[in-house]
Design a protein around this motif. Sequence first.
Motif, PDB file in Angstrom:
ATOM      1  N   ASN A   6      -2.790  -5.885   6.994  1.00  0.00           N
ATOM      2  CA  ASN A   6      -1.971  -7.044   6.627  1.00  0.00           C
ATOM      3  C   ASN A   6      -2.832  -8.148   6.016  1.00  0.00           C
ATOM      4  O   ASN A   6      -2.454  -8.756   5.019  1.00  0.00           O
ATOM      5  N   ALA A   7      -3.987  -8.392   6.610  1.00  0.00           N
ATOM      6  CA  ALA A   7      -4.880  -9.428   6.086  1.00  0.00           C
ATOM      7  C   ALA A   7      -5.355  -9.063   4.693  1.00  0.00           C
ATOM      8  O   ALA A   7      -5.425  -9.912   3.798  1.00  0.00           O
ATOM      9  N   GLN A   8      -5.661  -7.782   4.507  1.00  0.00           N
ATOM     10  CA  GLN A   8      -6.110  -7.328   3.187  1.00  0.00           C
ATOM     11  C   GLN A   8      -4.998  -7.480   2.154  1.00  0.00           C
ATOM     12  O   GLN A   8      -5.229  -7.950   1.040  1.00  0.00           O
ATOM     13  N   LEU A   9      -3.780  -7.089   2.528  1.00  0.00           N
ATOM     14  CA  LEU A   9      -2.640  -7.229   1.608  1.00  0.00           C
ATOM     15  C   LEU A   9      -2.384  -8.697   1.272  1.00  0.00           C
ATOM     16  O   LEU A   9      -2.108  -9.038   0.122  1.00  0.00           O
ATOM     17  N   GLU A  10      -2.486  -9.563   2.276  1.00  0.00           N
ATOM     18  CA  GLU A  10      -2.283 -10.993   2.043  1.00  0.00           C
ATOM     19  C   GLU A  10      -3.353 -11.546   1.114  1.00  0.00           C
ATOM     20  O   GLU A  10      -3.063 -12.341   0.222  1.00  0.00           O
ATOM     21  N   ALA A  13      -2.648 -10.307  -2.420  1.00  0.00           N
ATOM     22  CA  ALA A  13      -1.499 -11.037  -2.976  1.00  0.00           C
ATOM     23  C   ALA A  13      -1.929 -12.446  -3.373  1.00  0.00           C
ATOM     24  O   ALA A  13      -1.515 -12.955  -4.424  1.00  0.00           O
ATOM     25  N   GLY A  14      -2.783 -13.069  -2.557  1.00  0.00           N
ATOM     26  CA  GLY A  14      -3.282 -14.408  -2.887  1.00  0.00           C
ATOM     27  C   GLY A  14      -4.118 -14.401  -4.157  1.00  0.00           C
ATOM     28  O   GLY A  14      -4.018 -15.304  -4.987  1.00  0.00           O
ATOM     29  N   GLU A  15      -4.946 -13.376  -4.320  1.00  0.00           N
ATOM     30  CA  GLU A  15      -5.766 -13.259  -5.520  1.00  0.00           C
ATOM     31  C   GLU A  15      -4.895 -13.070  -6.754  1.00  0.00           C
ATOM     32  O   GLU A  15      -5.142 -13.648  -7.816  1.00  0.00           O
ATOM     33  N   GLU A  16      -3.876 -12.232  -6.624  1.00  0.00           N
ATOM     34  CA  GLU A  16      -2.953 -11.999  -7.741  1.00  0.00           C
ATOM     35  C   GLU A  16      -2.203 -13.280  -8.089  1.00  0.00           C
ATOM     36  O   GLU A  16      -1.992 -13.592  -9.251  1.00  0.00           O
ATOM     37  N   LEU A  17      -1.815 -14.022  -7.066  1.00  0.00           N
ATOM     38  CA  LEU A  17      -1.112 -15.282  -7.291  1.00  0.00           C
ATOM     39  C   LEU A  17      -2.004 -16.271  -8.030  1.00  0.00           C
ATOM     40  O   LEU A  17      -1.553 -16.970  -8.949  1.00  0.00           O
ATOM     41  N   ILE A 111       2.540  -8.881  -7.507  1.00  0.00           N
ATOM     42  CA  ILE A 111       2.708  -9.813  -6.385  1.00  0.00           C
ATOM     43  C   ILE A 111       3.943  -9.434  -5.583  1.00  0.00           C
ATOM     44  O   ILE A 111       3.902  -9.362  -4.353  1.00  0.00           O
ATOM     45  N   MET A 112       5.034  -9.168  -6.281  1.00  0.00           N
ATOM     46  CA  MET A 112       6.272  -8.793  -5.579  1.00  0.00           C
ATOM     47  C   MET A 112       6.083  -7.494  -4.800  1.00  0.00           C
ATOM     48  O   MET A 112       6.565  -7.362  -3.664  1.00  0.00           O
ATOM     49  N   LYS A 113       5.371  -6.547  -5.397  1.00  0.00           N
ATOM     50  CA  LYS A 113       5.120  -5.275  -4.722  1.00  0.00           C
ATOM     51  C   LYS A 113       4.322  -5.510  -3.435  1.00  0.00           C
ATOM     52  O   LYS A 113       4.655  -4.973  -2.377  1.00  0.00           O
ATOM     53  N   LYS A 114       3.286  -6.331  -3.535  1.00  0.00           N
ATOM     54  CA  LYS A 114       2.453  -6.614  -2.356  1.00  0.00           C
ATOM     55  C   LYS A 114       3.254  -7.367  -1.290  1.00  0.00           C
ATOM     56  O   LYS A 114       3.111  -7.101  -0.101  1.00  0.00           O
ATOM     57  N   GLN A 115       4.100  -8.294  -1.725  1.00  0.00           N
ATOM     58  CA  GLN A 115       4.935  -9.020  -0.769  1.00  0.00           C
ATOM     59  C   GLN A 115       5.905  -8.067  -0.077  1.00  0.00           C
ATOM     60  O   GLN A 115       6.137  -8.172   1.129  1.00  0.00           O
ATOM     61  N   ASN A 116       6.463  -7.138  -0.833  1.00  0.00           N
ATOM     62  CA  ASN A 116       7.367  -6.152  -0.229  1.00  0.00           C
ATOM     63  C   ASN A 116       6.618  -5.270   0.768  1.00  0.00           C
ATOM     64  O   ASN A 116       7.158  -4.935   1.827  1.00  0.00           O
ATOM     65  N   LYS A 121       5.489  -3.799   6.306  1.00  0.00           N
ATOM     66  CA  LYS A 121       4.543  -3.675   7.421  1.00  0.00           C
ATOM     67  C   LYS A 121       4.975  -4.563   8.587  1.00  0.00           C
ATOM     68  O   LYS A 121       4.909  -4.153   9.740  1.00  0.00           O
ATOM     69  N   ALA A 122       5.419  -5.766   8.276  1.00  0.00           N
ATOM     70  CA  ALA A 122       5.871  -6.679   9.332  1.00  0.00           C
ATOM     71  C   ALA A 122       7.096  -6.107  10.042  1.00  0.00           C
ATOM     72  O   ALA A 122       7.198  -6.177  11.278  1.00  0.00           O
ATOM     73  N   ALA A 123       8.008  -5.517   9.274  1.00  0.00           N
ATOM     74  CA  ALA A 123       9.202  -4.918   9.881  1.00  0.00           C
ATOM     75  C   ALA A 123       8.815  -3.736  10.765  1.00  0.00           C
ATOM     76  O   ALA A 123       9.369  -3.558  11.861  1.00  0.00           O
TER      77      ALA A 123
END
Length: 138
Positions: A6-10, A13-17, A111-116, A121-123
């Motif tokens: 999760n931290a890696q995905l976040e 996503a932050g880098e992409e943003l 970004i949307m893909k990573k957020q999804n 993962k959260a779900a």
Amino acid sequence: MAANLNAQLEQEAGEELQAYKTLQGHVEQLLQSRGRFIQQRVENEAVRDELALEEGATVYKTVGPVLFKQDYDEVKENVAKRLEFIAKEVQKVDDQVKAKQDEQQKIGELIMKKQNELRQKAAEEAKKVYEEQMAKQA
């Protein structure tokens, strides 16, 4: 392990943003540049139109506080060349804007893909916790 993922995905996503925002800044600069070229084109079209009103008229160029007489045909040719140059520059800027916007769209989709993925993962984690709680209660 899931927390690391999760931290890696976040982070990704932050880098992409950040890349998206950087591209947005570039697009804004290009659009400002385009605006300046359009303004120059309008000014040069006005000069061209004035020159067309009176063929062979005496033309003066202002340099500081002094007026210099200019050759009519030379001025007309210079204005035409400037308009041609400006048209090419506007086209170049338009092409750059389109390329940046296409790149921006790709990053937006990433970004949307990573957020999804993060939501999924959260779900999954929430479901796992719920199932563990239900198993303890049973």
